[in-house]
Design a protein around this motif. Structure first.
Motif, PDB file in Angstrom:
ATOM      1  N   SER A 119       1.075  -1.219  -0.128  1.00  0.00           N
ATOM      2  CA  SER A 119       0.084  -0.116   0.049  1.00  0.00           C
ATOM      3  C   SER A 119       1.005   1.275  -0.098  1.00  0.00           C
ATOM      4  O   SER A 119       0.435   2.453  -0.511  1.00  0.00           O
TER       5      SER A 119
ATOM      6  N   ASP B  80      -3.455   7.378  -2.598  1.00  0.00           N
ATOM      7  CA  ASP B  80      -4.235   8.192  -1.817  1.00  0.00           C
ATOM      8  C   ASP B  80      -4.302   9.529  -2.289  1.00  0.00           C
ATOM      9  O   ASP B  80      -3.877   9.998  -3.545  1.00  0.00           O
ATOM     10  N   LYS B  81      -5.292  10.436  -1.820  1.00  0.00           N
ATOM     11  CA  LYS B  81      -5.474  11.490  -2.260  1.00  0.00           C
ATOM     12  C   LYS B  81      -4.347  12.602  -2.265  1.00  0.00           C
ATOM     13  O   LYS B  81      -4.351  13.184  -3.250  1.00  0.00           O
TER      14      LYS B  81
ATOM     15  N   ARG C 134     -10.497  -1.233   0.184  1.00  0.00           N
ATOM     16  CA  ARG C 134     -10.112   0.212   0.768  1.00  0.00           C
ATOM     17  C   ARG C 134      -9.151   0.128   1.766  1.00  0.00           C
ATOM     18  O   ARG C 134      -8.660  -0.468   2.511  1.00  0.00           O
ATOM     19  N   GLY C 135      -8.215   1.225   1.389  1.00  0.00           N
ATOM     20  CA  GLY C 135      -6.911   1.491   2.294  1.00  0.00           C
ATOM     21  C   GLY C 135      -5.753   0.670   1.850  1.00  0.00           C
ATOM     22  O   GLY C 135      -4.748   0.585   2.363  1.00  0.00           O
TER      23      GLY C 135
ATOM     24  N   THR D  13      -7.324   4.715  -1.447  1.00  0.00           N
ATOM     25  CA  THR D  13      -7.859   4.855  -0.152  1.00  0.00           C
ATOM     26  C   THR D  13      -9.472   5.190  -0.458  1.00  0.00           C
ATOM     27  O   THR D  13      -9.925   5.653  -1.590  1.00  0.00           O
TER      28      THR D  13
END
Ligand code: CP
Length: 307
Positions: free
Chosen positions: A242, A248-249, A269-270, A274
């Motif tokens: 990950s 991610d944003k 999710r994650g 994310t």
């Protein structure tokens, strides 16, 4: 051309660019139908379709069933876990018994790569491959192509990166075949342990740096890590995966242009993305699901019309 060149949809490898264009154009018409107050058309009245799912599914199974009902087909559903497969019945015997009930078309998901091709040599009904092991998932690739085209127009020259577990992914292989036939450029990105050695022979470039891959692309298709198909450890931990390959944003917002985010589902999710990316205005994940119904209507309508 208003007819497919094939009698079955076994994989994207077996169909032509004209077949893909015909399916996508037909799906556009069916999407219009699905946006009307009355969403049902009589196109497949008197056609009986059996959905055979030997492997778990949410989106594909429900999407095929809804597509069949919107086309007024008669539908029967089979799930291996509650069937006589558990008593040792073979695939061919199971399907021949179902066909004896006057079934015209089989939609099948199976864990064995090549199961749909095998069946097409043994039985008379039309077959749609709804995913065969780590081999192909043709309707997913078609709905992905439809969704990209809907957002960006002509697929020719568009840059698409497929990120993650390419090795175990039928979505990756079908997307590569489909998008390349339509003139798009494809890169794959992930740890080298999850990228098959033959991938460059398909005309696909490999990029191991996620930021570079995202800076290059118009669309990022983030794949799920398929732990259920991993017999050995391909990376040290999900946390490390990950950190290197999750989107991610912060990373998304730092790119020099706005890219489109796709995911075939189900999402971890994650892990690969994310929640704020999955639910952002750059994500078309639910458009993909919506478009799946129209695309599957088009596939079954065109196959049923083929003598
Ligand atoms: N995309 C996809 O094939 O999802 P399901 O496994 O839920 O059908």
């Amino acid at each position: 051309m208003n007819k497919l060149s094939v009698n079955h949809l076994l994989g994207i490898k077996q169909i032509s660019k004209s077949d893909i264009e015909l399916i996508l154009n037909t799906a556009k018409n069916f999407k219009e139908v699905l946006n009307r107050p009355i969403k049902k058309v009589p196109s497949l009245r008197d056609i009986t379709i059996a959905n055979l799912f030997f492997e778990n599914s949410t989106r594909t199974r429900l999407s095929f069933e809804l597509a069949q009902k919107r086309l007024s087909a008669d539908v029967i559903n089979f799930s291996a876990s509650s069937s006589s497969v558990k008593k040792g019945e073979t695939l061919v015997d199971t399907v021949n018994n179902i066909l004896a009930m006057k079934v015209d078309m089989i939609v099948m998901r199976h864990s064995s790569p090549g199961a749909a091709v095998f069946l097409s040599k043994k039985i008379k009904a039309k077959i749609v491959n709804a995913g065969d092991g780590a081999h192909e998932h043709p309707t997913q690739a078609l709905l992905d192509a439809f969704s990209i085209q809907e957002k960006l127009g002509d697929l020719k020259g568009k840059k698409i990166v497929i990120v993650g577990d390419i090795l175990h992914s039928r979505v990756a292989l079908s997307n590569i075949f489909c998008l390349q036939k339509m003139g798009a450029k494809i890169k794959v990105c992930g740890p080298l342990t999850l990228i098959p050695k033959y991938i460059e022979s398909l005309g696909v470039e490999v990029e191991t740096d996620l930021r570079k891959a995202l800076e290059w692309c118009d669309v990022a298709n983030m794949l799920r890590i398929q732990l259920e198909r991993q017999d050995i450890k391909y990376f040290p931990s999900l946390r490390e995966y990950s950190m290197l390959y999750g989107l991610d944003k912060t990373l998304l917002n730092s790119l020099s242009k706005k890219i489109i985010i796709m995911h075939p589902g189900p999402i971890n999710r994650g892990v690969e993305i994310t929640s704020d990316v999955a639910d952002s205005d750059q994500s078309i994940i639910l458009d993909q699901v919506e478009n799946g119904v129209a695309v599957r209507m088009a596939v079954m309508f065109l196959l049923a019309g083929k003598q």
